[in-house]
Design a protein around this motif. Structure first.
Motif: not given
Length: 496
Positions: A38-42
């Motif tokens: 999720a962090l990488v995607s955001s």
């Protein structure tokens, strides 16, 4: 400007696809892997919006980064995207706030991590779609679709009364938009297309313009929210998880205000001037009355929720005075409020994670146990009060200057927000942060960890950057605001 590269589509669909992937992978991956994904995607979602900033042409009068393709050919519905100075900053702001929301829920959310993170990524892409859509139906689809992930976020991860708050939020905002669909269909019948820019040029009788203006007003006023259709917001904020409150205040409220700029003012300019007194009156009630309501709140989240309504009243006030300072000030206030309100709710979330209470009376003397946190919380409260050198001052000052040019007495009433804002923000800070340690629970508090500290420091950076150097934000919107005001000043009534 990057020619031919679909920056807007990437900004919309990358977070949506990543969000759907996280939701589908929710039970197959560990919570740690889901959080990292999720962090990488955001972060990727934010990085793909940067070309919008670096490639934006400040002198261009039309839409930029335009993408156009046939969608539902039979009805002339198109996948039509583009941005101008009115919408540009809201796209990177949306993506950036999503990064902070993912970080904020890192340790707090322990169940259904993939679904939680995925819902916010999905919501991010849909909100960017609202700011980018130039086809009426495409806008409506994105506008209404944002309700679904936020409804689930409140209803699944919210507080004890989450189901009530989620239903109230959903029904208010959905019912408010139904008349808008009628207006969109009417405009299609008159113009033969759903092209929003074509609607801007459509000559319409005053009575038709008034109907269209009111149809849009009902939807956008609920979303802002304006007085008296604001009652869903405090309930939604109180019951929503911290991330939900952050996105709701920082971005979702702006969808309604943006709707006024893209639809109400340019499509129904004569009706906008005819009904400006109504809009200014409603805005001033929000500024003054809701500011007083915020003063008596015992729950920190409710206090900040009511302050959001008052600050958004400043935004709509700026829009309907029809001068450059007012409109630019309103847009700057929208961007600034995104940073400040997000930071305020994150600070309240930090305290709630430790004490599981949002009641002001349960705190006192927090500075003695959490000095780093206290310094940041005080900064954001000062910014919420409109302290010079913070982003909160810039937009409010510009709107007040615009109001002085419009009517001195309106400016005087609008300026009371500086008094009320300082009163409720500093009253809360005094009772929560300063003084002696109030009880054993406060005595056991531990200061922010590295994750929380750098998350809040990131927002503090933007609050101070915008307060000390507002020129990049204002310069982007100058040409588009001047074009909008020139358009609104020109009668669109059909020739006899």
């Amino acid at each position: 400007m990057m020619s031919g590269f679909p920056v807007l589509s990437l900004s919309i669909w990358l977070p949506i696809l990543c969000g759907l992937a996280l939701i589908l992978a929710g039970s197959a991956l560990s919570a740690g892997k889901l959080r990292r994904a999720a962090l990488v995607s955001s972060i990727l979602g934010f990085l793909v919006t940067i070309p919008l900033i670096t490639g934006f042409d400040l002198s261009a009068t039309g839409m930029q980064f335009v993408e156009k393709a046939s969608w539902i050919e039979r009805f002339g519905i198109q996948y039509y995207l583009g941005i101008d100075g009115l919408s540009m900053w809201f796209i990177p702001l949306t993506a950036l706030i999503t990064v902070f929301v993912v970080i904020a829920g890192w340790e707090v959310i322990e169940e259904r991590v993939g679904e939680y993170m995925g819902a916010f990524l999905l919501l991010s892409g849909l909100m960017i779609g609202v700011f980018s859509a130039l086809d009426g139906i495409l806008f409506y689809v994105f506008f209404e679709a944002t309700l679904i992930p936020m409804y689930l976020i409140i209803g699944i991860w919210g507080g004890p009364n989450r189901v009530y708050a989620a239903f109230k939020f959903f029904l208010y905002t959905l019912l408010g938009s139904l008349l808008t669909l009628v207006a969109l269909v009417y405009l299609y019948m008159k113009s033969g297309s759903f092209d929003v820019l074509a609607w801007h040029k459509l000559p319409l009788p005053l009575d038709v313009q008034i109907f269209i203006f009111i149809a849009f007003l009902i939807a956008f006023a609920v979303k802002v929210p304006m007085w008296p259709v604001h009652t869903w917001l405090p309930d939604a904020h109180v019951e929503a998880p911290t991330g939900g409150s952050v996105v709701l205040a920082a971005i979702m409220l702006k969808l309604g205000a943006y709707g006024f700029l893209r639809f109400s003012l340019p499509i129904a300019p004569d009706a906008s001037r005819e009904l400006d007194t109504l809009m200014i009156t409603l805005s001033l009630i929000a500024v003054v009355y809701i500011g007083l309501v915020a003063l008596v709140q015992a729950d920190m989240k409710k206090l900040v929720a009511y302050s959001s309504i008052a600050h958004m009243g400043f935004v709509t006030l700026g829009f309907f005075m029809f001068n450059s300072l007012g409109v630019q000030g309103g847009i700057v206030q929208m961007i600034s409020h995104g940073f400040i309100s997000g930071a305020m709710f994150l600070c309240i979330g930090v305290l709630y994670d430790r004490m599981h209470s949002r009641q002001i009376a349960d705190y006192g003397g927090v500075v003695n146990r959490m000095p780093k946190f206290a310094a940041l919380f005080v900064l954001f409260a000062m910014a919420n009060s409109g302290l010079p050198a913070t982003s909160g001052f810039v937009g409010e000052f510009m709107v007040i200057l615009g109001a002085v040019d419009y009517n001195f007495w309106i400016a005087l009433l609008a300026a009371t927000t500086l008094i009320f804002g300082a009163a409720y923000s500093l009253w809360m800070i005094k009772r929560v942060v300063f003084g002696e340690v109030a009880n054993d629970h406060v005595a056991e508090l531990k200061d922010v960890n590295a994750r929380e500290f750098w998350m809040l420091m990131g927002l503090a950076f933007f609050v101070l950057l915008m307060g000390l150097w507002p020129a990049p934000f204002v310069d982007v919107m100058q040409v588009s605001v001047d074009g909008l005001l020139k358009h609104v000043a020109t009668p669109k009534l059909p020739t006899p």
